[in-house]
Design an enzyme around this catalytic site. Sequence first.
Site, PDB file in Angstrom:
ATOM      1  N   TYR A   1       0.809  -1.332   0.195  1.00 45.74           N
ATOM      2  CA  TYR A   1      -0.137   0.161   0.109  1.00 45.74           C
ATOM      3  C   TYR A   1       1.119   1.325  -0.253  1.00 45.74           C
ATOM      4  O   TYR A   1       0.463   2.409  -0.827  1.00 45.74           O
ATOM      5  CB  TYR A   1      -0.877  -0.259   1.180  1.00 45.74           C
ATOM      6  CG  TYR A   1      -2.117  -0.771   0.704  1.00 45.74           C
ATOM      7  CD1 TYR A   1      -2.784  -0.288  -0.583  1.00 45.74           C
ATOM      8  CD2 TYR A   1      -2.630  -1.804   1.223  1.00 45.74           C
ATOM      9  CE1 TYR A   1      -4.386  -1.052  -0.704  1.00 45.74           C
ATOM     10  CE2 TYR A   1      -4.524  -2.309   1.318  1.00 45.74           C
ATOM     11  CZ  TYR A   1      -4.532  -1.922  -0.032  1.00 45.74           C
ATOM     12  OH  TYR A   1      -5.199  -3.143  -0.068  1.00 45.74           O
TER      13      TYR A   1
ATOM     14  N   ALA B   1      11.864   3.151  10.109  1.00 42.81           N
ATOM     15  CA  ALA B   1      11.457   3.990  10.571  1.00 42.81           C
ATOM     16  C   ALA B   1      10.658   4.082  12.254  1.00 42.81           C
ATOM     17  O   ALA B   1      10.671   5.564  12.555  1.00 42.81           O
ATOM     18  CB  ALA B   1      10.249   4.094   9.657  1.00 42.81           C
TER      19      ALA B   1
ATOM     20  N   ALA C   1       4.079  -2.081   8.255  1.00 39.39           N
ATOM     21  CA  ALA C   1       3.597  -3.696   8.208  1.00 39.39           C
ATOM     22  C   ALA C   1       5.463  -3.971   8.915  1.00 39.39           C
ATOM     23  O   ALA C   1       6.522  -4.252   7.765  1.00 39.39           O
ATOM     24  CB  ALA C   1       3.497  -4.269   7.050  1.00 39.39           C
TER      25      ALA C   1
ATOM     26  N   TYR D   1      -7.406 -12.076  13.291  1.00 36.38           N
ATOM     27  CA  TYR D   1      -7.268 -10.800  12.655  1.00 36.38           C
ATOM     28  C   TYR D   1      -7.989 -10.029  14.019  1.00 36.38           C
ATOM     29  O   TYR D   1      -6.864  -8.930  14.411  1.00 36.38           O
ATOM     30  CB  TYR D   1      -7.851 -10.269  11.324  1.00 36.38           C
ATOM     31  CG  TYR D   1      -7.032  -8.955  11.065  1.00 36.38           C
ATOM     32  CD1 TYR D   1      -5.404  -9.234  11.011  1.00 36.38           C
ATOM     33  CD2 TYR D   1      -7.678  -8.041  11.420  1.00 36.38           C
ATOM     34  CE1 TYR D   1      -5.073  -7.836  10.310  1.00 36.38           C
ATOM     35  CE2 TYR D   1      -6.816  -6.870  10.677  1.00 36.38           C
ATOM     36  CZ  TYR D   1      -5.531  -6.802  10.492  1.00 36.38           C
ATOM     37  OH  TYR D   1      -5.254  -5.355  10.123  1.00 36.38           O
TER      38      TYR D   1
HETATM   39  P1  NAD Z   1       4.101  -4.535   3.345  1.00 31.66           P
HETATM   40  O1  NAD Z   1       4.879  -5.346   3.986  1.00 31.66           O
HETATM   41  O2  NAD Z   1       3.590  -4.853   1.173  1.00 31.66           O
HETATM   42  O3  NAD Z   1       4.934  -3.061   3.120  1.00 31.66           O
HETATM   43  C1  NAD Z   1       5.746  -2.669   4.442  1.00 31.66           C
HETATM   44  C2  NAD Z   1       6.375  -1.537   3.960  1.00 31.66           C
HETATM   45  O4  NAD Z   1       6.605  -0.979   5.479  1.00 31.66           O
HETATM   46  C3  NAD Z   1       7.307  -1.817   3.463  1.00 31.66           C
HETATM   47  O5  NAD Z   1       8.010  -1.115   2.160  1.00 31.66           O
HETATM   48  C4  NAD Z   1       8.315  -1.830   4.422  1.00 31.66           C
HETATM   49  O6  NAD Z   1      10.395  -1.978   3.632  1.00 31.66           O
HETATM   50  C5  NAD Z   1       8.358  -1.022   5.828  1.00 31.66           C
HETATM   51  N1  NAD Z   1       9.231  -1.418   6.654  1.00 31.66           N
HETATM   52  C6  NAD Z   1       9.151  -2.903   6.895  1.00 31.66           C
HETATM   53  N2  NAD Z   1       9.397  -2.641   8.327  1.00 31.66           N
HETATM   54  C7  NAD Z   1       9.944  -1.152   8.503  1.00 31.66           C
HETATM   55  C8  NAD Z   1      10.941   0.045   9.121  1.00 31.66           C
HETATM   56  N3  NAD Z   1      11.160  -0.833  10.105  1.00 31.66           N
HETATM   57  N4  NAD Z   1      11.171   1.354   9.148  1.00 31.66           N
HETATM   58  C9  NAD Z   1      11.302   1.519   7.738  1.00 31.66           C
HETATM   59  N5  NAD Z   1       9.904   0.650   6.384  1.00 31.66           N
HETATM   60  C10 NAD Z   1       9.897  -0.782   7.195  1.00 31.66           C
HETATM   61  O7  NAD Z   1       2.901  -3.741   4.267  1.00 31.66           O
HETATM   62  P2  NAD Z   1       1.222  -3.580   2.981  1.00 31.66           P
HETATM   63  O8  NAD Z   1       0.266  -5.249   3.176  1.00 31.66           O
HETATM   64  O9  NAD Z   1       1.036  -3.224   2.348  1.00 31.66           O
HETATM   65  O10 NAD Z   1       0.271  -3.888   4.643  1.00 31.66           O
HETATM   66  C11 NAD Z   1       0.674  -1.930   4.892  1.00 31.66           C
HETATM   67  C12 NAD Z   1      -0.517  -0.859   5.955  1.00 31.66           C
HETATM   68  O11 NAD Z   1      -1.453  -1.332   5.114  1.00 31.66           O
HETATM   69  C13 NAD Z   1      -0.443  -1.757   7.028  1.00 31.66           C
HETATM   70  O12 NAD Z   1      -0.867  -1.285   8.145  1.00 31.66           O
HETATM   71  C14 NAD Z   1      -1.535  -2.614   6.387  1.00 31.66           C
HETATM   72  O13 NAD Z   1      -2.048  -3.545   7.629  1.00 31.66           O
HETATM   73  C15 NAD Z   1      -2.643  -2.115   6.432  1.00 31.66           C
HETATM   74  N6  NAD Z   1      -3.369  -2.309   5.444  1.00 31.66           N
HETATM   75  C16 NAD Z   1      -2.678  -3.514   4.744  1.00 31.66           C
HETATM   76  C17 NAD Z   1      -4.283  -4.761   4.093  1.00 31.66           C
HETATM   77  C18 NAD Z   1      -3.629  -5.413   3.153  1.00 31.66           C
HETATM   78  O14 NAD Z   1      -4.585  -6.492   2.708  1.00 31.66           O
HETATM   79  N7  NAD Z   1      -2.802  -6.059   2.541  1.00 31.66           N
HETATM   80  C19 NAD Z   1      -5.378  -3.556   3.701  1.00 31.66           C
HETATM   81  C20 NAD Z   1      -6.032  -2.776   4.955  1.00 31.66           C
HETATM   82  C21 NAD Z   1      -4.816  -2.415   5.420  1.00 31.66           C
END
Ligand code: NAD
Length: 392
Positions: free
Chosen positions: A55, A114, A142, A235
């Site tokens: 995202y 971060a 995440a 969840y």
């Molecule tokens: P993802 O795993 O695809 O991406 C996670 C990102 O976080 C990456 O860019 C990674 O490099 C970065 N990251 C991780 N640890 C880090 C750190 N310590 N410092 C800096 N960057 C760091 O995750 P996603 O599924 O896109 O999730 C992102 C958000 O969206 C989360 O809060 C998740 O709960 C939410 N979300 C996801 C979904 C889904 O279905 N995937 C649905 C609704 C909401």
Amino acid sequence: METVVKPRVKGFICTTAHPKGLFSLVEQAFGNAREKRVENFKGRKALIIGASQGYGLATRIALASALGMDTIGIALEKPPKGNKTATAGWYNTVAFHQAVSKEPSSHYSVNADAFSVGTMEKIAALIEKKFGKIDYLIYSLAAPRRIADGKQYRSYIKPIGEKFVSKTLDFVNEKVTVIEVDPATQQEIDSTVKVMGGENWEEWVEFLFIRKLISENFKTYAYSYIGPEVTFPIYRAGTIGKAKEDLEERAKKLNRLLAPIKGSAQISVNKAVVTQSSAAIPAVPLYIALLYKVMKEKGTHENVWDHMLRFVVSHIVENKVPIDDENRVRMDSWEMDSEIQNEIKERWNKINEDNLLELSDVRGYNIDFFRIFGFEVEGVDYEQPVEIDISW
Ligand code: NAD
């Protein structure tokens, strides 16, 4: 170094990434977003935390391409080493800079943790030097762990109170299996909230606010998920759900902080999509395979890029996405539509190994999973060696 790169899947993760495939996907997403161009957001500045995948990357692409904004992206990715490829997010970031290079806007990417104060200092200096102030902060982290106050905290995916027993998807072998997960201890719940809750989001906004690095009318968004009954115990009512409740509570606190500069903090509840993080949650992949099938049949399916392009255009620009009683942007309203959910519920009860292909989009799930790592991309010859030593 040039080498032939093939997928190597271990559980719910692929340990290799294909640069060419990822470059192609990012370029396509960038081109699609460019078609929705809105001119009057040019020059606005956004910081995206978690900008290299899922995202966060999709939001960054939509902001930079459709709105022509300037961006700073933070992510934590591994570079290539010898004959080992970099992580997918590493190549995605290089791909983003390549795609955006034809634009007159400015973009900076920082590979750093971060959660660390050092990273906050570094980003503050970058904002001050290059942007002056930022207008948007997108929090899309995440993370599996966090180091804070000299301690390591882990994020757990566990139910609370009772054991979780459910059908789940072994998508690589296209099988429905059963999973059992024991309930979390209080320490595991607290630890998950520390990693995936809103503390770090709040720290970032407060830090930049105190340094006067955010503009009047500043807006910040953090992403959350609610989802269906079948995944509730693991969840929303589980450890991650507790972290999301904490995240959502922090939005209220941040709104009070930002009121004097007419700023706002909001949660966007997004659709379930295939990402590295969602693949790790038991039962969610099976639900997503059903969701994709039913939404594709109804013509309402969006992938991660389209979903965030709609967030940026229909919410940030046009303010047309429904907002619920808790002030959350309900990007998930198409997913949670009762017709879609009733259909999924019926199929969930019936689904087994024999009808998996007919009732669910397990193939679509599979393709999206491999695409996270740059595989299954049309036009890429996976038998050819490819340069993997690409610097950020
Ligand atoms: P993802 O795993 O695809 O991406 C996670 C990102 O976080 C990456 O860019 C990674 O490099 C970065 N990251 C991780 N640890 C880090 C750190 N310590 N410092 C800096 N960057 C760091 O995750 P996603 O599924 O896109 O999730 C992102 C958000 O969206 C989360 O809060 C998740 O709960 C939410 N979300 C996801 C979904 C889904 O279905 N995937 C649905 C609704 C909401």
